[in-house]
Design an enzyme around this catalytic site. Sequence first.
Site, short mmCIF file in Angstrom:
data_model
loop_
_atom_site.label_atom_id
_atom_site.label_comp_id
_atom_site.label_asym_id
_atom_site.label_seq_id
_atom_site.Cartn_x
_atom_site.Cartn_y
_atom_site.Cartn_z
N LYS A 153 0.85 -1.19 0.00
CA LYS A 153 0.00 0.00 0.00
C LYS A 153 0.88 1.23 0.00
CE LYS A 153 -2.56 3.19 2.56
NZ LYS A 153 -2.09 4.20 1.68
N SER A 155 1.66 5.25 -0.04
CA SER A 155 0.94 6.42 0.47
C SER A 155 0.07 6.98 -0.64
CB SER A 155 1.95 7.47 0.92
OG SER A 155 1.31 8.72 1.04
N SER A 205 4.93 7.66 9.98
CA SER A 205 5.10 8.50 11.17
C SER A 205 4.95 7.69 12.45
CB SER A 205 4.05 9.61 11.16
OG SER A 205 2.77 9.04 11.22
N GLU A 226 9.25 1.36 10.77
CA GLU A 226 10.34 2.30 10.45
C GLU A 226 9.72 3.69 10.55
OE1 GLU A 226 13.45 1.46 9.74
OE2 GLU A 226 13.23 -0.69 9.46
N CYS A 261 13.51 10.77 6.65
CA CYS A 261 13.44 10.31 8.05
C CYS A 261 14.76 10.58 8.75
CB CYS A 261 13.11 8.83 8.11
SG CYS A 261 14.19 7.79 7.14
N GLU A 358 9.45 16.33 15.17
CA GLU A 358 9.89 16.17 13.79
C GLU A 358 9.34 17.32 12.93
OE1 GLU A 358 8.52 12.68 11.53
OE2 GLU A 358 10.58 12.41 10.83
#
Length: 454
Positions: A153, A155, A205, A226, A261, A358
């Site tokens: 899947k 994004s 996230s 992750e 990231c 973040e």
Amino acid sequence: MKIKNPATNKVIAELTDNSPSEIKSKLNTLRKGQKEWSRLSVRERLDCIVKFGELMQANKEELAAILTSETGKPLQQSLNEIVGAQNRIDHLKNNAEKWLADENLVDSGATHEKIVYEPLGVIANISAWNFPYNVGYNVFLYALVAGNSVMYKPSEYASLTGKQFEKYLHEAGIPKNVFMCAIGDGKLGQRILKEPFDGYFFTGSHATGQKIASTVASKLVPVQLELGGKDPLFVADDVPDVKVAAVNAAEGAFYNNGQSCCAVERIYVSEGIYDDFVEAFVNEVESYVLGDPTNPDTFLGPLTREQQIAVLKDQVGDAIAKGAILKTGGQAIEGEGYYFQPTVLINCTHDMKVMQEESFGPIIGIQKVKDDEEAVALMQDTEYGLTAAIFSSNEDRAMEVLRQMNTGTVYWNCCDRVSPNVPWSGRKSSGLGATLSVQGIRAFVQPKSYHLRS
Ligand code: NDP
């Protein structure tokens, strides 16, 4: 589902979301396909992956254009991502057979003991948009080589890219019932979690990762996460050239508009070189070309997601209110597309959001430190644990700082890099489990212990 170009705000494609019943039927198909696929040898599976890599490289211009059109990543950086991803395939080609081979351990007397690594089964891979080729490769290629089938899947902001994976994997000989895309948004992601997959592998996230882990916990199958980071860089006062350090630090912070990231998200600078570093850093950032991502000179394109502009504005306002000095940028750019000025905040402190949360955008906070002890304490002072870096000419000094980092990855005189040779893993709120290297393939198998007597 409408796919928008973030540089123009225009709809460039429309895709039909998968329905819940389609997810169910895809899972059944993948289950059948996995049985056949797992009977092939590792070499036969690798041959398909190698062919897939060749197709990706042969079509890299088209693939880069698609990535740029849906994420706003500057074209050259889209090309870099596709070319760079090939190293995962080369590494798998050279090592996967060895990593997945049976381990014959004891053959004494009448008893033979060995470990056989069996695939998990059907994997759900829910993925992010920021480096869709890389983060996709990091998961599903390893899963496929290990004999699993995969529902991928992408994004909703990288769906066109996800469809390209499907097209070229099938063209490379991976059966249609072994790799399938699921097209849809976060709600479809939630739907996938309801189905009985044999492993859930997520890149995204911290907030979503936590929801996923708690939703699937009762299934007692592997879950790998992750997640995000707030990656610190410490620039020590013994760097050989402050300007070079500033240029490298800025690239680590602003490449892909800070939407990595492992982007440098906060910088600590020894007080003796602080002013020189800030000056060189701001000069470098102000030299970046911002604009149309299809222009080969552009270094900073639009943000991929319009919502992030509010996050960045909030971090800038909060930092200034708490005493930071805005050296450059700080504003969204009016007009077409989701552009935000590259932003440097100095004299930051740890009560500011820009040093704790973040940012995932073209904004950086810089803080002065008096010594290594203070730098170490501040570097460790967030909920995240993805990477940490130091620039210094003294290896012993660097190793002493890096030894104290509770992060999955540490860097000396480099930053913002990933290699297939070593595991990629987050600690604390940055994740669970590892991709890449031998660890990345072992994540997709389960050991079976044989005790054999003839
Ligand atoms: P999100 O967490 O928003 O989304 C990730 C994926 O999860 C998307 O496919 C999304 O679908 C889907 N999703 C959203 N909500 C749910 C839900 N409730 N249940 C199941 N699936 C859901 O992350 P982003 O895509 O915005 O990615 C950026 C984040 O990823 C950053 O924090 C970044 O640091 C991190 N990241 C970490 C990496 C690592 O290796 N550690 C690598 C790359 C990114 P949709 O987008 O369609 O809504």
